[in-house]
Design a protein around this motif. Structure first.
Motif, PDB file in Angstrom:
ATOM      1  N   VAL A 231      36.502  38.743  53.460  1.00 50.83           N
ATOM      2  CA  VAL A 231      35.859  40.056  53.333  1.00 50.83           C
ATOM      3  C   VAL A 231      34.786  39.974  52.247  1.00 50.83           C
ATOM      4  O   VAL A 231      35.032  39.446  51.157  1.00 50.83           O
ATOM      5  CB  VAL A 231      36.892  41.143  52.978  1.00 50.83           C
ATOM      6  N   GLY A 232      33.610  40.485  52.535  1.00 51.05           N
ATOM      7  CA  GLY A 232      32.547  40.498  51.539  1.00 51.05           C
ATOM      8  C   GLY A 232      32.918  41.352  50.339  1.00 51.05           C
ATOM      9  O   GLY A 232      33.654  42.333  50.470  1.00 51.05           O
ATOM     10  N   VAL A 233      32.409  40.978  49.165  1.00 52.71           N
ATOM     11  CA  VAL A 233      32.732  41.734  47.956  1.00 52.71           C
ATOM     12  C   VAL A 233      31.648  42.761  47.667  1.00 52.71           C
ATOM     13  O   VAL A 233      30.494  42.608  48.059  1.00 52.71           O
ATOM     14  CB  VAL A 233      32.923  40.813  46.744  1.00 52.71           C
ATOM     15  N   ARG A 234      32.046  43.797  46.977  1.00 53.22           N
ATOM     16  CA  ARG A 234      31.144  44.875  46.578  1.00 53.22           C
ATOM     17  C   ARG A 234      30.514  44.547  45.224  1.00 53.22           C
ATOM     18  O   ARG A 234      31.166  43.973  44.346  1.00 53.22           O
ATOM     19  CB  ARG A 234      31.932  46.185  46.489  1.00 53.22           C
ATOM     20  N   VAL A 235      29.270  44.916  45.038  1.00 50.66           N
ATOM     21  CA  VAL A 235      28.646  44.810  43.722  1.00 50.66           C
ATOM     22  C   VAL A 235      29.299  45.855  42.822  1.00 50.66           C
ATOM     23  O   VAL A 235      29.192  47.054  43.072  1.00 50.66           O
ATOM     24  CB  VAL A 235      27.128  45.037  43.798  1.00 50.66           C
ATOM     25  N   HIS A 236      30.038  45.408  41.820  1.00 47.19           N
ATOM     26  CA  HIS A 236      30.751  46.319  40.932  1.00 47.19           C
ATOM     27  C   HIS A 236      30.258  46.106  39.508  1.00 47.19           C
ATOM     28  O   HIS A 236      29.345  45.325  39.265  1.00 47.19           O
ATOM     29  CB  HIS A 236      32.263  46.094  41.049  1.00 47.19           C
ATOM     30  N   ARG A 237      30.854  46.811  38.583  1.00 41.57           N
ATOM     31  CA  ARG A 237      30.365  46.751  37.204  1.00 41.57           C
ATOM     32  C   ARG A 237      31.526  46.842  36.224  1.00 41.57           C
ATOM     33  O   ARG A 237      32.651  47.207  36.591  1.00 41.57           O
ATOM     34  CB  ARG A 237      29.386  47.905  36.945  1.00 41.57           C
ATOM     35  N   LYS A 238      31.244  46.533  34.991  1.00 43.76           N
ATOM     36  CA  LYS A 238      32.223  46.680  33.927  1.00 43.76           C
ATOM     37  C   LYS A 238      32.319  48.158  33.557  1.00 43.76           C
ATOM     38  O   LYS A 238      31.313  48.815  33.279  1.00 43.76           O
ATOM     39  CB  LYS A 238      31.804  45.867  32.706  1.00 43.76           C
ATOM     40  N   VAL A 239      33.527  48.703  33.579  1.00 44.92           N
ATOM     41  CA  VAL A 239      33.738  50.075  33.133  1.00 44.92           C
ATOM     42  C   VAL A 239      33.661  50.104  31.608  1.00 44.92           C
ATOM     43  O   VAL A 239      34.282  49.284  30.919  1.00 44.92           O
ATOM     44  CB  VAL A 239      35.096  50.612  33.635  1.00 44.92           C
TER      45      VAL A 239
END
Length: 312
Positions: A124-132
């Motif tokens: 499954v492709g990953v989502r562009v996420h960020r550091k909270v």
């Protein structure tokens, strides 16, 4: 477990009659991010998670759990798992194949022993996420899901035998016997737990916050907004995690948590904790007492989705 094929919990999919109200709650109050929409569907992501979504909402005539989704490392592992399930007589919903959902991938669906739809996928492709960031009271990731079962020992054994889960700890009560099993598919104390209940249903879905301060800020934000709190804030003994439980608009219990324990699987031995001990339910002593009213909310409504595959 050397032949474990499940790597982690991906997402939970819910069917809800009041779709717009639930969608607004998850984005405005619970602080998930709507990553994608389709006709009658909303895919909701957690800002710190590489999963394309951690909750899927579907407009439905009846409230139900559509499915619980887990990850596998490779497409070959999905095939191996499916073959094992078929040979063991598990009731299958679909054969392994490409998936038409955000992130794509390759997956299979089947029913667990209580009739819930389970999905396992890989590639499954990953989502562009960020550091909270510090003080940001938004969920980082999906932590765990707790499932109600009329026979928690049978359900625990099914997940151990067919999906390779391992027992981390058990809660018991002197009058009621065993009331909850915590099961892991990696070093995290639990990705799922099975709770004793008169019927099959969703107990709660839990979301990991950045830290104690963000967890408390999120708890306070929901309280100030008038979201109904069921139990907390406090810290459990099993898993050593914090907890604040709230009700969503459809009566499902949702949790903000943080600091769920990581185990050394080679040396860990399960505990049997006495649920009647106040320190077991809440080490801090800050939560409202666990009583029959709190327990009743966690029973939820009987799941209408048992042995009925979701339409999507």
């Amino acid at each position: 477990m050397s032949d474990r094929l499940i790597t982690h919990l991906r997402h939970v999919a819910l069917g809800v009659p009041d779709f717009d109200k639930q969608q607004k709650f998850f984005t405005d109050m619970w602080k998930l991010t709507e990553a994608e929409t389709d006709t009658g569907l909303s895919f909701l992501a957690a800002e710190g998670s590489p999963e394309n979504y951690v909750v899927r909402l579907r407009r439905a005539q009846e409230k139900r759990v559509d499915l619980v989704a887990f990850g596998a490392a490779t497409m070959a592992d999905v095939d191996t798992l499916a073959d094992r399930l078929i040979r063991a007589g598990v009731r299958m919903i679909s054969e392994p194949g490409p998936m038409d959902t955000p992130g794509g991938g390759y997956g299979v669906r089947f029913f667990d022993v209580d009739g819930r739809t389970i999905e396992v996928s890989a590639d499954v492709g990953v989502r562009v996420h960020r550091k909270v960031e510090e003080k940001e009271s938004v969920p980082v990731r999906l932590s765990h899901v707790v499932l109600n079962s009329p026979d928690l020992d049978r359900t625990r054994l099914w997940y151990e035998r067919h999906l390779g889960f391992a027992l981390s700890d058990t809660l018991m009560h002197p009058r009621m016997g065993k009331v909850m099993h915590f099961l892991r598919c990696n070093a995290t104390h639990h990705s799922i737990a099975i709770a004793q209940c008169p019927h099959t249903s969703l107990h709660h879905v839990s979301f990991e916050m950045r830290g104690i301060d963000e967890y408390m800020r999120g708890t306070g934000r929901l309280l100030r907004s008038g979201v109904r709190k069921i139990w907390g804030p406090g810290r459990h003994m099993a898993g050593n995690n914090t907890f604040s439980y709230f009700l969503d608009p459809h009566g499902n219990t949702l949790e903000y948590t943080t600091e769920l324990e990581r185990l050394d699987e080679d040396t860990w031995h399960p505990h049997m904790y006495d649920f009647s001990d106040p320190d077991v339910t809440d080490q801090w002593g800050t939560a409202n007492p666990m009583d029959e009213f709190v327990a009743k909310e966690s029973f939820n409504d009987p799941d209408r989705g048992c042995f009925v595959a979701p339409p999507v």
